[in-house]
Design an enzyme around this catalytic site. Structure first.
Site: not given
Length: 275
Positions: A69, A125, A128, A148, A156
Site C-alpha cells: 500500500i 498488499g 494480499d 505489515e 487486514d
C-alpha cells in the site's frame, strides 16, 4: 476499453482469450494508491463479464510486482479524523478497510481464473493480492514479505485469512510475525508459488503457455472448478460433495461435454462456445 490511472488491460494476442491486467505505477513500484481500490474491482468485473476473456494474467509493470500500500494512502487513512468522536472515526475507518478488502476479494469473485506472474518485490498488499489469485508463478529475482507488522499494522486485506491455507498455519504465522523477506525459491518450497523461472522473460513465456492451455478448455468446466474449490474451503468433505453434485446437476449436461467427447473420439482439439 476503459482507461485507468493505476491499471492497464492488455490483450497481447488479438486472437487469444487470455487478457493481461497490469498494475501500472512502475515509478512507485506499483504501490497501491487510493485509486487502485476503486479501479481494480471495476477492471476485474469488466474482464469477468467480457465473453472474449477466458483467463486473466495479473502482472506488474516495470521491475516489481507490488511494493504494498502506498504510504501516502496509509497516512491519509490513519490521519483522517473527521468528527473527533472516537467511535465515529473508528466506524469510518472500518468502512474504509472493508472497501479495500472488497477490492482484493474481487479476484475470488471473478469467475475467470486469475494467474499472478510475480517479479521483483511482492510486499504487504502485494501478498494480499497474490494469495487471492488462483495460481501464482514468479521469477528468480522475486522477493516477498508480509511487511505489515513492521509498520505497526495487523495485516487486514486478506493475507492472514488466505496465506495459512496455502503455506500452512505455522509458516504463515512465522512469516507474518517476523515480516522477514523471503525469496522466490523459498516461496516455491512453501507452496506459495507453483513455479520459479530464471528471468522475467521466462516467467512471461511460461505463464502465457499455462494461460493459453487453460483458456482452451471448457469455460464452464474451468469456472465451475474455481467456484467449487473456493466454496469447498469452508465445507466438510460431505458438504463439498453435495455442493458439487448440485453444481453439476445444473452444468454437466452442456454442449461443452458433447464437444469434448467428440473431439477426443475424433482426435482433434475441441472448440467451445464463449461464456
Amino acid at each position: 476499453m476503459e482507461k485507468y490511472q493505476t491499471l492497464e488491460i492488455d490483450q497481447r494476442n488479438p486472437n487469444s482469450p487470455v487478457f493481461y491486467l497490469c498494475l501500472n505505477r512502475p515509478k512507485h513500484r506499483n504501490a497501491l494508491s487510493r485509486d487502485f481500490f476503486t479501479e481494480f474491482p471495476k477492471a476485474l468485473s469488466s474482464l469477468d463479464q467480457n465473453p472474449n476473456v477466458n483467463v486473466i494474467v495479473l502482472t506488474g509493470a516495470g521491475d516489481h510486482f507490488c511494493a504494498g500500500i502506498d504510504l501516502n494512502n496509509l497516512s491519509s487513512i490513519a490521519g483522517n479524523s473527521v468528527s473527533g468522536d472516537r467511535g465515529r472515526d473508528g466506524e469510518r475507518l472500518r468502512r474504509a478497510i472493508k472497501l479495500m478488502q472488497d477490492a482484493i476479494t474481487a479476484i475470488e469473485r471473478c469467475r475467470k481464473p486469475v494467474i499472478a506472474a510475480i517479479q521483483g518485490a511482492c510486499i504487504g498488499g502485494g501478498i494480499d493480492i497474490v494469495t487471492a489469485c488462483d495460481i501464482r508463478y514468479c521469477s528468480k529475482d522475486a522477493f516477498f514479505s508480509v511487511k505489515e507488522v513492521d509498520l505497526a499494522i495487523t495485516a487486514d486485506l486478506g493475507t492472514l485469512q488466505r496465506l495459512p491455507s496455502i503455506v500452512g498455519y505455522g509458516h504463515a504465522l512465522e512469516l507474518a510475525l517476523t515480516g522477514r523477506q523471503f525469496s522466490g525459491q523459498e516461496a516455491k518450497e512453501l507452496g506459495l508459488v507453483s513455479g520459479v523461472f530464471g528471468s522475467k522473460q521466462e516467467l512471461e513465456g511460461s505463464v502465457r503457455l499455462v494461460a493459453e492451455g487453460m483458456a482452451a478448455k471448457s469455460p464452464l468446466a474451468v469456472t465451475g472448478t474455481k467456484a467449487v474449490l473456493q466454496r469447498s474451503r469452508e465445507m466438510s468433505v460431505e458438504q463439498g460433495l453435495d455442493y458439487v453434485a448440485t453444481w453439476n446437476s445444473a452444468m454437466l449436461l452442456s454442449d461443452d461435454l458433447t464437444e469434448a467427447v467428440s473431439a477426443h473420439m475424433q482426435k482433434r482439439k475441441p472448440v467451445f462456445a464463449k461464456l
